[in-house]
Design a protein around this motif. Sequence first.
Motif, PDB file in Angstrom:
ATOM      1  N   VAL D 188       0.839  -1.199   0.000  1.00  0.00           N
ATOM      2  CA  VAL D 188       0.000   0.000   0.000  1.00  0.00           C
ATOM      3  C   VAL D 188       0.878   1.254   0.000  1.00  0.00           C
ATOM      4  CG1 VAL D 188      -1.677   1.351   1.339  1.00  0.00           C
ATOM      5  CG2 VAL D 188      -1.940  -1.139   1.157  1.00  0.00           C
ATOM      6  N   VAL D 189       1.891   1.250   0.884  1.00  0.00           N
ATOM      7  CA  VAL D 189       2.805   2.399   0.966  1.00  0.00           C
ATOM      8  C   VAL D 189       3.541   2.579  -0.363  1.00  0.00           C
ATOM      9  CG1 VAL D 189       4.867   3.310   2.091  1.00  0.00           C
ATOM     10  CG2 VAL D 189       3.094   2.179   3.467  1.00  0.00           C
ATOM     11  N   LEU D 190       3.969   1.480  -0.949  1.00  0.00           N
ATOM     12  CA  LEU D 190       4.686   1.535  -2.227  1.00  0.00           C
ATOM     13  C   LEU D 190       3.866   2.270  -3.277  1.00  0.00           C
ATOM     14  CD1 LEU D 190       7.063   0.523  -4.032  1.00  0.00           C
ATOM     15  CD2 LEU D 190       5.576  -1.395  -4.653  1.00  0.00           C
ATOM     16  N   ASP D 191       2.585   1.941  -3.377  1.00  0.00           N
ATOM     17  CA  ASP D 191       1.784   2.575  -4.425  1.00  0.00           C
ATOM     18  C   ASP D 191       1.584   4.055  -4.143  1.00  0.00           C
ATOM     19  OD1 ASP D 191       0.620   1.504  -6.907  1.00  0.00           O
ATOM     20  OD2 ASP D 191      -1.136   2.598  -6.207  1.00  0.00           O
ATOM     21  N   LYS D 192       1.415   4.406  -2.880  1.00  0.00           N
ATOM     22  CA  LYS D 192       1.262   5.826  -2.518  1.00  0.00           C
ATOM     23  C   LYS D 192       2.562   6.595  -2.795  1.00  0.00           C
ATOM     24  CE  LYS D 192      -1.849   7.605  -0.715  1.00  0.00           C
ATOM     25  NZ  LYS D 192      -2.931   8.384  -1.397  1.00  0.00           N
ATOM     26  N   VAL D 193       3.686   5.986  -2.456  1.00  0.00           N
ATOM     27  CA  VAL D 193       4.987   6.613  -2.690  1.00  0.00           C
ATOM     28  C   VAL D 193       5.241   6.764  -4.201  1.00  0.00           C
ATOM     29  CG1 VAL D 193       7.445   6.080  -2.591  1.00  0.00           C
ATOM     30  CG2 VAL D 193       6.077   6.052  -0.487  1.00  0.00           C
ATOM     31  N   ALA D 194       4.859   5.748  -4.966  1.00  0.00           N
ATOM     32  CA  ALA D 194       5.009   5.816  -6.426  1.00  0.00           C
ATOM     33  C   ALA D 194       4.132   6.929  -6.995  1.00  0.00           C
ATOM     34  CB  ALA D 194       4.651   4.470  -7.053  1.00  0.00           C
ATOM     35  N   GLU D 195       2.924   7.058  -6.459  1.00  0.00           N
ATOM     36  CA  GLU D 195       2.006   8.108  -6.917  1.00  0.00           C
ATOM     37  C   GLU D 195       2.629   9.490  -6.700  1.00  0.00           C
ATOM     38  OE1 GLU D 195      -1.738   8.055  -4.908  1.00  0.00           O
ATOM     39  OE2 GLU D 195      -2.495   9.828  -5.958  1.00  0.00           O
ATOM     40  N   MET D 196       3.174   9.720  -5.527  1.00  0.00           N
ATOM     41  CA  MET D 196       3.748  11.029  -5.240  1.00  0.00           C
ATOM     42  C   MET D 196       5.046  11.244  -6.023  1.00  0.00           C
ATOM     43  SD  MET D 196       2.532  11.949  -1.386  1.00  0.00           S
ATOM     44  CE  MET D 196       3.656  10.913  -0.491  1.00  0.00           C
ATOM     45  N   ALA D 197       5.785  10.185  -6.306  1.00  0.00           N
ATOM     46  CA  ALA D 197       6.993  10.320  -7.133  1.00  0.00           C
ATOM     47  C   ALA D 197       6.617  10.722  -8.558  1.00  0.00           C
ATOM     48  CB  ALA D 197       7.787   9.015  -7.129  1.00  0.00           C
ATOM     49  N   TYR D 198       5.584  10.065  -9.101  1.00  0.00           N
ATOM     50  CA  TYR D 198       5.102  10.416 -10.455  1.00  0.00           C
ATOM     51  C   TYR D 198       4.724  11.897 -10.522  1.00  0.00           C
ATOM     52  CZ  TYR D 198       1.805  10.868 -14.359  1.00  0.00           C
ATOM     53  OH  TYR D 198       1.145  11.291 -15.483  1.00  0.00           O
ATOM     54  N   LYS D 199       3.951  12.333  -9.540  1.00  0.00           N
ATOM     55  CA  LYS D 199       3.471  13.714  -9.551  1.00  0.00           C
ATOM     56  C   LYS D 199       4.625  14.692  -9.358  1.00  0.00           C
ATOM     57  CE  LYS D 199      -1.187  12.456  -8.199  1.00  0.00           C
ATOM     58  NZ  LYS D 199      -2.154  12.224  -7.088  1.00  0.00           N
ATOM     59  N   THR D 200       5.580  14.335  -8.519  1.00  0.00           N
ATOM     60  CA  THR D 200       6.743  15.182  -8.294  1.00  0.00           C
ATOM     61  C   THR D 200       7.558  15.344  -9.582  1.00  0.00           C
ATOM     62  OG1 THR D 200       6.859  14.482  -5.992  1.00  0.00           O
ATOM     63  CG2 THR D 200       8.870  15.408  -6.936  1.00  0.00           C
ATOM     64  N   MET D 201       7.766  14.240 -10.293  1.00  0.00           N
ATOM     65  CA  MET D 201       8.577  14.261 -11.508  1.00  0.00           C
ATOM     66  C   MET D 201       7.880  14.975 -12.658  1.00  0.00           C
ATOM     67  SD  MET D 201       9.893  10.333 -11.150  1.00  0.00           S
ATOM     68  CE  MET D 201      11.203  10.244 -12.376  1.00  0.00           C
ATOM     69  N   THR D 202       6.554  14.857 -12.737  1.00  0.00           N
ATOM     70  CA  THR D 202       5.838  15.533 -13.822  1.00  0.00           C
ATOM     71  C   THR D 202       5.643  17.017 -13.499  1.00  0.00           C
ATOM     72  OG1 THR D 202       3.776  14.657 -12.878  1.00  0.00           O
ATOM     73  CG2 THR D 202       4.688  13.515 -14.796  1.00  0.00           C
ATOM     74  N   LEU D 203       5.722  17.381 -12.223  1.00  0.00           N
ATOM     75  CA  LEU D 203       5.621  18.800 -11.855  1.00  0.00           C
ATOM     76  C   LEU D 203       6.964  19.506 -12.033  1.00  0.00           C
ATOM     77  CD1 LEU D 203       3.956  21.123 -10.617  1.00  0.00           C
ATOM     78  CD2 LEU D 203       4.703  20.360  -8.362  1.00  0.00           C
ATOM     79  N   ASN D 204       8.053  18.825 -11.669  1.00  0.00           N
ATOM     80  CA  ASN D 204       9.382  19.433 -11.707  1.00  0.00           C
ATOM     81  C   ASN D 204      10.366  18.449 -12.320  1.00  0.00           C
ATOM     82  OD1 ASN D 204      11.882  20.531 -11.264  1.00  0.00           O
ATOM     83  ND2 ASN D 204      11.605  20.892  -9.072  1.00  0.00           N
ATOM     84  N   SER D 205      10.631  18.636 -13.622  1.00  0.00           N
ATOM     85  CA  SER D 205      11.430  17.636 -14.341  1.00  0.00           C
ATOM     86  C   SER D 205      12.895  17.642 -13.893  1.00  0.00           C
ATOM     87  CB  SER D 205      11.330  17.893 -15.849  1.00  0.00           C
ATOM     88  OG  SER D 205      11.834  19.176 -16.139  1.00  0.00           O
ATOM     89  N   LYS D 206      13.296  18.648 -13.129  1.00  0.00           N
ATOM     90  CA  LYS D 206      14.694  18.731 -12.678  1.00  0.00           C
ATOM     91  C   LYS D 206      14.837  18.392 -11.197  1.00  0.00           C
ATOM     92  CE  LYS D 206      16.162  21.955 -16.171  1.00  0.00           C
ATOM     93  NZ  LYS D 206      15.544  23.215 -16.603  1.00  0.00           N
TER      94      LYS D 206
END
Lengths: 231, 231, 231, 231
Positions: D188-206
């Motif tokens: 469960v934590v893995l999927d939540k962490v992956a979700e926030m990583a995706y959003k972080t990377m698409t918001l700030n590509s650097k």
Amino acid sequence: MLKLLEKLKEKVYEANMELQRKGLVIYTWGNVSEIDRETGLVVIKPSGVDYATMKAEDMVVVDLEGNVVEGKYKPSTDTPTHLVLYKKYSNIGGVVHTHSEWATTFAQAGMDIPAFGTTHADYFYGDVPCTRDLTDEEISNEYEKETGNVIVETIGDKNPLEVPAIVVKNHGPFAWGKDADSAVYNAVVLDKVAEMAYKTMTLNSKVERVKQHLLDKHYLRKHGANAYYGQ
Amino acid sequence: MLKLLEKLKEKVYEANMELQRKGLVIYTWGNVSEIDRETGLVVIKPSGVDYATMKAEDMVVVDLEGNVVEGKYKPSTDTPTHLVLYKKYSNIGGVVHTHSEWATTFAQAGMDIPAFGTTHADYFYGDVPCTRDLTDEEISNEYEKETGNVIVETIGDKNPLEVPAIVVKNHGPFAWGKDADSAVYNAVVLDKVAEMAYKTMTLNSKVERVKQHLLDKHYLRKHGANAYYGQ
Amino acid sequence: MLKLLEKLKEKVYEANMELQRKGLVIYTWGNVSEIDRETGLVVIKPSGVDYATMKAEDMVVVDLEGNVVEGKYKPSTDTPTHLVLYKKYSNIGGVVHTHSEWATTFAQAGMDIPAFGTTHADYFYGDVPCTRDLTDEEISNEYEKETGNVIVETIGDKNPLEVPAIVVKNHGPFAWGKDADSAVYNAVVLDKVAEMAYKTMTLNSKVERVKQHLLDKHYLRKHGANAYYGQ
Amino acid sequence: MLKLLEKLKEKVYEANMELQRKGLVIYTWGNVSEIDRETGLVVIKPSGVDYATMKAEDMVVVDLEGNVVEGKYKPSTDTPTHLVLYKKYSNIGGVVHTHSEWATTFAQAGMDIPAFGTTHADYFYGDVPCTRDLTDEEISNEYEKETGNVIVETIGDKNPLEVPAIVVKNHGPFAWGKDADSAVYNAVVLDKVAEMAYKTMTLNSKVERVKQHLLDKHYLRKHGANAYYGQ
């Protein structure tokens, strides 16, 4: 008349609650009204009252100049925007305002919601426009009324029921219809259409609008003189 | 025969309700049908009837030419699309149409849904294709039937059960299966697969498709002659 | 005093549960506190206790130096952060910390949440800032207290109630208000505002902030001396 | 022994149902197992059985060579992957496989899930790795066992509990823990962490990873010798 208004209050109350059930609003972030064209009176949600405790009897009755005719609460601060629309367009009976997330995204981005497919075309006969910025003067003086005026300016000389929604720049969506229920229905569709437009544009940055012929076909099979969708 | 159709109406009704339970449709935005191959009759959802009030007895029975054999309502406007598929492919028994948000995103973007992983490969043996644009003539004349024809044209000479879904350009998905239930199942999987494809492509713009060998492995362990998945 | 704290424990417990009901936390990923300014005692969630089994009586009472005055559990590990805020700002009465997904996205991206519209302006009078990185020394020594200090440093000489939230870099949001309930309310609004900011920025990479005049109008019609929103 | 297995079957059944309640799986898209280290027997979900009708007694008992010791169903097709992990690592007691949407997005993109913040650091001591492609030979011969082998190869000589999850390229996540419940928790934590990583990377590509010092602090305050989080 009182009998009519009691029914209308119940209807407007239910339409406001439907906004919450459909996930378009949290807390007090929306309002629905409907006009009784015979008396020229408008029933609208009170300002800043929580959906959790609100009752039908809390709805406020105002006339077209914004005077409170009945009700123990102040009407929604957005009431002057609703009234501008009722006064300008005799063929609309219900108005909705929300901060629903996808339509507000386009409002904040300052972009029209382009017509990309038949889901859009089934309800909106063309792009859903975004208004211009309000001037500092318009914001300072009668802000909520000027919000109505800029909506009217953006619609121009079109029939407001052909595209029964708009996004106000840096603010959020307004939708309307023949009554409160259809206005809420259009607000729900608007947010879904905005969601799919966002996803379409972020997936394919070179995407083009739906062909005019397909837009015509879908809109007119539901809303045209020879409509054949539904019963 | 009537006994069979009563059961089939119940089944098709439940399959339509399942679309809503799975979050694939709001309001009246979808339809499911199933064919009884013995009689050649098709049971389908009525047009524009709300899911909240719809009953099993409201399902409409039509023949393969689209004539209403039984039912007080008009059948779904998309009925001619379903019939083209039943007439062309004797191995499909159920058809679904929705405007589910992720599959519709690919339809609006005019893009195939690429096979990026084993979730896709477990159900679809290759990319889910997007059709070409319909011509203005096809839209003007027998639009819903031509929608079926362009689906058939896109499938080409493949077995329709190998990739039991498609997205129609600027419109939305159709899915099918051996009966109404499996068609709905495939429509649910399609939207989930489309969702993960969207996220994969927006995360990594240079992503490549799943290797053919892995696609084969997963599809065939579930659907091949030597399948060993399940009981 | 004991009577007061019983009520406050119940209130703080309910505020913690509200975090879960609003979808801001899973498992133990959040904490809410409120201070009783008369006694200078703070009621806060215990550390690492699951929301599913937590009761009002499990809340912990600490003084402003972090000593446990009452309670069978250890207080939240984030207690020193809360205490820094209560000691610095006499006008805040409740503090919330979560890892809610949209605000945490901005924290991880190391970016302020820009004010793009009236939804933001209704609650936050300007951008919601992101703190600087903590130094290795700050992390090693009294990490949770230094987290509070960097929040205070970022707020600078502003009134903390004008923008009642912040995102701590690579960590997540803190929000506050006059009491626990308003702090939770602000945490919910923060995540919704962050969500719409993310979508706005990914839709339109050249988007500009809301005009200062419109920001003023919306913030002040709710929070200014001449506020006219609400009852 | 039988008594123990009855309890373990109940526990593994509940852990499988928890996957569905947390929204990580639809239909049959996941499986959980736990090993009884005394007997060396593993209890695992049956293959392709729907969550809606599954019961605790349907769980299958296998030995570490994959022989069915008890149960009327075939075990999950992924059983050989689970067994490789149990045989290699004596400190893990539960294993989970899902196609949860955010973790699968990284699997399909062929990318590690970077550690961007404290939410990640609280559970995973560094990036969650993505495996290499399986070779055609590995896919053709004992595919599920080779999936286990490539997981082991990717973990290398690290303690598998420091980063208790992985994404298998073009496939999806596996997670593990001291028992079935903690494995599900980590999934469960893995999927939540992956979700926030995706959003972080698409918001700030650097965007850059969380500082090593902060990663250490958060991981070790929960899992280190001097842990002080929780009761």
